[in-house]
Motif scaffolding. Sequence first.
Motif, PDB file in Angstrom:
ATOM      1  N   VAL A  82      -9.870  19.101  -6.220  1.00 33.43           N
ATOM      2  CA  VAL A  82     -11.322  18.913  -6.192  1.00 33.43           C
ATOM      3  C   VAL A  82     -11.877  19.263  -4.819  1.00 33.43           C
ATOM      4  CG1 VAL A  82     -13.179  17.197  -6.335  1.00 33.43           C
ATOM      5  CG2 VAL A  82     -11.344  17.201  -8.042  1.00 33.43           C
ATOM      6  N   ALA A  83     -11.203  18.825  -3.763  1.00 33.79           N
ATOM      7  CA  ALA A  83     -11.687  19.079  -2.398  1.00 33.79           C
ATOM      8  C   ALA A  83     -11.777  20.577  -2.110  1.00 33.79           C
ATOM      9  CB  ALA A  83     -10.776  18.392  -1.382  1.00 33.79           C
ATOM     10  N   VAL A  84     -10.711  21.308  -2.447  1.00 29.03           N
ATOM     11  CA  VAL A  84     -10.670  22.742  -2.152  1.00 29.03           C
ATOM     12  C   VAL A  84     -11.690  23.503  -2.992  1.00 29.03           C
ATOM     13  CG1 VAL A  84      -9.226  24.816  -2.342  1.00 29.03           C
ATOM     14  CG2 VAL A  84      -8.293  22.727  -1.329  1.00 29.03           C
ATOM     15  N   ASN A  85     -11.761  23.202  -4.281  1.00 27.55           N
ATOM     16  CA  ASN A  85     -12.710  23.919  -5.144  1.00 27.55           C
ATOM     17  C   ASN A  85     -14.159  23.564  -4.819  1.00 27.55           C
ATOM     18  OD1 ASN A  85     -11.382  25.660  -7.433  1.00 27.55           O
ATOM     19  ND2 ASN A  85     -10.052  23.873  -7.173  1.00 27.55           N
ATOM     20  N   LEU A  86     -14.411  22.320  -4.403  1.00 35.69           N
ATOM     21  CA  LEU A  86     -15.758  21.946  -3.967  1.00 35.69           C
ATOM     22  C   LEU A  86     -16.138  22.732  -2.716  1.00 35.69           C
ATOM     23  CD1 LEU A  86     -18.339  20.239  -3.880  1.00 35.69           C
ATOM     24  CD2 LEU A  86     -17.028  18.447  -2.695  1.00 35.69           C
ATOM     25  N   ALA A  87     -15.210  22.833  -1.774  1.00 39.54           N
ATOM     26  CA  ALA A  87     -15.489  23.558  -0.529  1.00 39.54           C
ATOM     27  C   ALA A  87     -15.830  25.021  -0.804  1.00 39.54           C
ATOM     28  CB  ALA A  87     -14.288  23.458   0.406  1.00 39.54           C
ATOM     29  N   TYR A  88     -15.056  25.670  -1.671  1.00 43.73           N
ATOM     30  CA  TYR A  88     -15.303  27.093  -1.954  1.00 43.73           C
ATOM     31  C   TYR A  88     -16.548  27.283  -2.827  1.00 43.73           C
ATOM     32  CZ  TYR A  88     -11.305  28.740   0.590  1.00 43.73           C
ATOM     33  OH  TYR A  88     -10.449  29.056   1.628  1.00 43.73           O
ATOM     34  N   THR A  89     -16.898  26.260  -3.610  1.00 41.61           N
ATOM     35  CA  THR A  89     -18.167  26.311  -4.353  1.00 41.61           C
ATOM     36  C   THR A  89     -19.335  26.280  -3.384  1.00 41.61           C
ATOM     37  OG1 THR A  89     -17.203  25.237  -6.297  1.00 41.61           O
ATOM     38  CG2 THR A  89     -19.604  25.135  -6.063  1.00 41.61           C
ATOM     39  N   LEU A  90     -19.292  25.368  -2.401  1.00 39.93           N
ATOM     40  CA  LEU A  90     -20.350  25.279  -1.397  1.00 39.93           C
ATOM     41  C   LEU A  90     -20.458  26.574  -0.590  1.00 39.93           C
ATOM     42  CD1 LEU A  90     -19.699  21.624  -0.127  1.00 39.93           C
ATOM     43  CD2 LEU A  90     -21.622  22.395  -1.529  1.00 39.93           C
ATOM     44  N   ALA A  91     -19.300  27.166  -0.278  1.00 40.58           N
ATOM     45  CA  ALA A  91     -19.304  28.442   0.444  1.00 40.58           C
ATOM     46  C   ALA A  91     -19.948  29.530  -0.408  1.00 40.58           C
ATOM     47  CB  ALA A  91     -17.877  28.830   0.827  1.00 40.58           C
ATOM     48  N   GLY A  92     -19.667  29.517  -1.716  1.00 45.08           N
ATOM     49  CA  GLY A  92     -20.259  30.488  -2.626  1.00 45.08           C
ATOM     50  C   GLY A  92     -21.764  30.324  -2.767  1.00 45.08           C
ATOM     51  N   MET A  93     -22.271  29.128  -2.459  1.00 42.58           N
ATOM     52  CA  MET A  93     -23.706  28.869  -2.506  1.00 42.58           C
ATOM     53  C   MET A  93     -24.405  29.302  -1.219  1.00 42.58           C
ATOM     54  SD  MET A  93     -23.467  25.079  -4.286  1.00 42.58           S
ATOM     55  CE  MET A  93     -25.214  24.711  -4.277  1.00 42.58           C
ATOM     56  N   GLY A  94     -23.622  29.793  -0.270  1.00 43.43           N
ATOM     57  CA  GLY A  94     -24.207  30.300   0.972  1.00 43.43           C
ATOM     58  C   GLY A  94     -24.002  29.423   2.185  1.00 43.43           C
ATOM     59  N   ALA A  95     -23.262  28.327   2.050  1.00 40.64           N
ATOM     60  CA  ALA A  95     -23.075  27.404   3.170  1.00 40.64           C
ATOM     61  C   ALA A  95     -21.887  27.811   4.032  1.00 40.64           C
ATOM     62  CB  ALA A  95     -22.868  25.984   2.634  1.00 40.64           C
ATOM     63  N   ARG A  96     -21.915  27.348   5.277  1.00 36.10           N
ATOM     64  CA  ARG A  96     -20.766  27.497   6.179  1.00 36.10           C
ATOM     65  C   ARG A  96     -19.919  26.242   6.029  1.00 36.10           C
ATOM     66  NH1 ARG A  96     -24.970  28.511  10.892  1.00 36.10           N
ATOM     67  NH2 ARG A  96     -25.854  26.874   9.586  1.00 36.10           N
ATOM     68  N   VAL A  97     -18.649  26.431   5.673  1.00 40.08           N
ATOM     69  CA  VAL A  97     -17.829  25.304   5.211  1.00 40.08           C
ATOM     70  C   VAL A  97     -16.479  25.283   5.922  1.00 40.08           C
ATOM     71  CG1 VAL A  97     -16.831  24.175   3.174  1.00 40.08           C
ATOM     72  CG2 VAL A  97     -18.946  25.486   2.948  1.00 40.08           C
ATOM     73  N   GLY A  98     -15.962  24.084   6.140  1.00 39.34           N
ATOM     74  CA  GLY A  98     -14.608  23.895   6.630  1.00 39.34           C
ATOM     75  C   GLY A  98     -13.901  22.864   5.771  1.00 39.34           C
ATOM     76  N   ILE A  99     -12.564  22.936   5.734  1.00 35.65           N
ATOM     77  CA  ILE A  99     -11.749  21.945   5.017  1.00 35.65           C
ATOM     78  C   ILE A  99     -10.768  21.339   6.002  1.00 35.65           C
ATOM     79  CG2 ILE A  99     -10.192  21.464   3.095  1.00 35.65           C
ATOM     80  CD1 ILE A  99     -11.084  24.053   1.786  1.00 35.65           C
ATOM     81  N   PHE A 100     -10.718  20.008   6.034  1.00 32.84           N
ATOM     82  CA  PHE A 100      -9.720  19.316   6.846  1.00 32.84           C
ATOM     83  C   PHE A 100      -8.776  18.568   5.917  1.00 32.84           C
ATOM     84  CE2 PHE A 100      -8.300  15.512   9.251  1.00 32.84           C
ATOM     85  CZ  PHE A 100      -7.547  16.176  10.208  1.00 32.84           C
ATOM     86  N   ASP A 101      -7.519  18.949   5.914  1.00 30.02           N
ATOM     87  CA  ASP A 101      -6.492  18.305   5.097  1.00 30.02           C
ATOM     88  C   ASP A 101      -5.933  17.133   5.899  1.00 30.02           C
ATOM     89  OD1 ASP A 101      -4.332  17.562   3.579  1.00 30.02           O
ATOM     90  OD2 ASP A 101      -3.345  19.515   3.580  1.00 30.02           O
ATOM     91  N   ALA A 102      -6.324  15.915   5.539  1.00 28.73           N
ATOM     92  CA  ALA A 102      -5.968  14.738   6.327  1.00 28.73           C
ATOM     93  C   ALA A 102      -4.650  14.093   5.896  1.00 28.73           C
ATOM     94  CB  ALA A 102      -7.092  13.701   6.236  1.00 28.73           C
ATOM     95  N   ASP A 103      -3.945  14.724   4.975  1.00 30.47           N
ATOM     96  CA  ASP A 103      -2.664  14.168   4.505  1.00 30.47           C
ATOM     97  C   ASP A 103      -1.534  14.768   5.331  1.00 30.47           C
ATOM     98  OD1 ASP A 103      -0.546  13.043   3.182  1.00 30.47           O
ATOM     99  OD2 ASP A 103      -1.289  13.516   1.173  1.00 30.47           O
ATOM    100  N   VAL A 104      -1.028  14.000   6.290  1.00 31.84           N
ATOM    101  CA  VAL A 104       0.042  14.478   7.168  1.00 31.84           C
ATOM    102  C   VAL A 104       1.407  14.372   6.481  1.00 31.84           C
ATOM    103  CG1 VAL A 104       1.270  13.977   9.331  1.00 31.84           C
ATOM    104  CG2 VAL A 104      -1.223  14.033   9.289  1.00 31.84           C
ATOM    105  N   TYR A 105       1.571  13.354   5.622  1.00 29.45           N
ATOM    106  CA  TYR A 105       2.857  13.163   4.944  1.00 29.45           C
ATOM    107  C   TYR A 105       3.108  14.225   3.881  1.00 29.45           C
ATOM    108  CZ  TYR A 105       3.081   8.543   7.130  1.00 29.45           C
ATOM    109  OH  TYR A 105       3.128   7.511   8.031  1.00 29.45           O
ATOM    110  N   GLY A 106       2.046  14.687   3.216  1.00 34.46           N
ATOM    111  CA  GLY A 106       2.221  15.697   2.168  1.00 34.46           C
ATOM    112  C   GLY A 106       1.047  16.641   2.120  1.00 34.46           C
ATOM    113  N   PRO A 107       0.869  17.492   3.139  1.00 35.39           N
ATOM    114  CA  PRO A 107      -0.301  18.393   3.171  1.00 35.39           C
ATOM    115  C   PRO A 107      -0.307  19.370   2.008  1.00 35.39           C
ATOM    116  CG  PRO A 107       1.306  18.991   4.868  1.00 35.39           C
ATOM    117  CD  PRO A 107       1.781  17.707   4.288  1.00 35.39           C
ATOM    118  N   SER A 108      -1.451  19.496   1.339  1.00 33.25           N
ATOM    119  CA  SER A 108      -1.567  20.354   0.160  1.00 33.25           C
ATOM    120  C   SER A 108      -2.201  21.709   0.460  1.00 33.25           C
ATOM    121  CB  SER A 108      -2.419  19.658  -0.914  1.00 33.25           C
ATOM    122  OG  SER A 108      -1.884  18.423  -1.264  1.00 33.25           O
ATOM    123  N   LEU A 109      -3.003  21.780   1.519  1.00 34.89           N
ATOM    124  CA  LEU A 109      -3.800  22.970   1.774  1.00 34.89           C
ATOM    125  C   LEU A 109      -2.978  24.254   1.902  1.00 34.89           C
ATOM    126  CD1 LEU A 109      -6.815  23.500   1.956  1.00 34.89           C
ATOM    127  CD2 LEU A 109      -6.674  23.229   4.438  1.00 34.89           C
TER     128      LEU A 109
END
Length: 419
Positions: A82-109
């Motif tokens: 959800v986080a990744v697809n939301l971020a790329y949806t916002l980018a597709g709407m024209g926004a400048r977007v960043g993603i921070f993966d806060a899971d150090v034990y099991g990073p998904s990004l």
Amino acid sequence: MAQEEVSFRLELTTPACPVKDMFEQKANEVVAAIPWVKNVRVTMSAQPSRPVFAGQLPAGLQKISSIIAVSSCKGGVGKSTVAVNLAYTLAGMGARVGIFDADVYGPSLPTMVSPENRLLEMNPEKSTIIPTEYLGVKLVSFGFAGQGRAIMRGPMVSGVINQLLTTTEWGELDYLVIDMPPGTGDIQLTLCQVVPLTAAVIVTTPQKLAFIDVAKGVRMFSKLKVPCVAVVENMCHFDADGKRYYPFGRGSGSQVVQQFGIPHLFDLPIRPTLSASGDSGMPEVVADPVGEVAGTFQELGVCVVQQCAKIRQQVSTAVTYDTSIKAIRVKVPDSDEEFLLHPATVRRNDRSAQSVDEWTGEQKLQYTDVPEDIEPEEIRPMGNYAVSIVWPDGFNQIAPYDQLQSMERLVDVPQITPF
């Protein structure tokens, strides 16, 4: 009458405004209807990215308009998807977007996106982190630090997350999406306290077990005064033989909405392509931008844009000083109540160590120390829970909304007689 060409700029609160095309069209139509106008040229722009909150934010976070936490407090419900697809949806709407993966034990990004440069770089002069990018979205994850997954104790993890988030050169962003790790412990609290979160999106699944953990997360955000603006119920259903099946039952998402008053609910289907896109390194909304899943994320994106704009507006105007009546006007976000406070009353009710002895509780600031005609020099929002008030003597008072609501209010307000 000579006809003229009219040019003007229409500034939006965000470049991802979901009705920007309608604004542009209406602006053209209204101005073109003026008899002496021959041609209309409308330039669409957006306000520069800047946080609405006061306080000493780290340099890397000072040009980020809105920070959105995507949380579930339970692993395996599709929060990172959800986080990744939301971020790329916002980018597709024209926004400048960043993603921070806060899971150090099991990073998904690192699995879900495919940047050319899969290692974070350091700026040796500033000792800052330069994020990597994929399809125009800035990315930071412990998985891009060349360390894989972390094997360390909680306090060390909190320190790593703090460093990754606050020392990154994010630049100007309209939205920073934080993929929160599961749980409601040290790491989550550190994140919520280090950065001024604008809003949270809650991810759950239909099972009752997921609801129990999600409820803990919603309560955590409530205590930290972070509004939850939407619930995403993942893996809801699938279609087969012309029928819709709900293999895990129904109702967890709507239960969250009803119990906690969260205004928006979005359902995601069980879809092999959604799972496969997460493993392939290309988000589903990029791989199939016109599909059903992308449509749901588009609705979620519009919701997030509108709610963040509403929150920013409410927070920026919650506490103001009305010079005409020499009173502090208070309208707490999500409340219809509006009231007035005498500036001297607010100053005398400061509960910081400079005004009250921390050990004895004795009042150090005396009633007569504050002049009756004192006026604030500046009032600025501080998170979603308080304002920072600067007084003429240089004192910076932190006034939580809860405290302002408990103060003695002005009833007889002096009216200024016009000349």
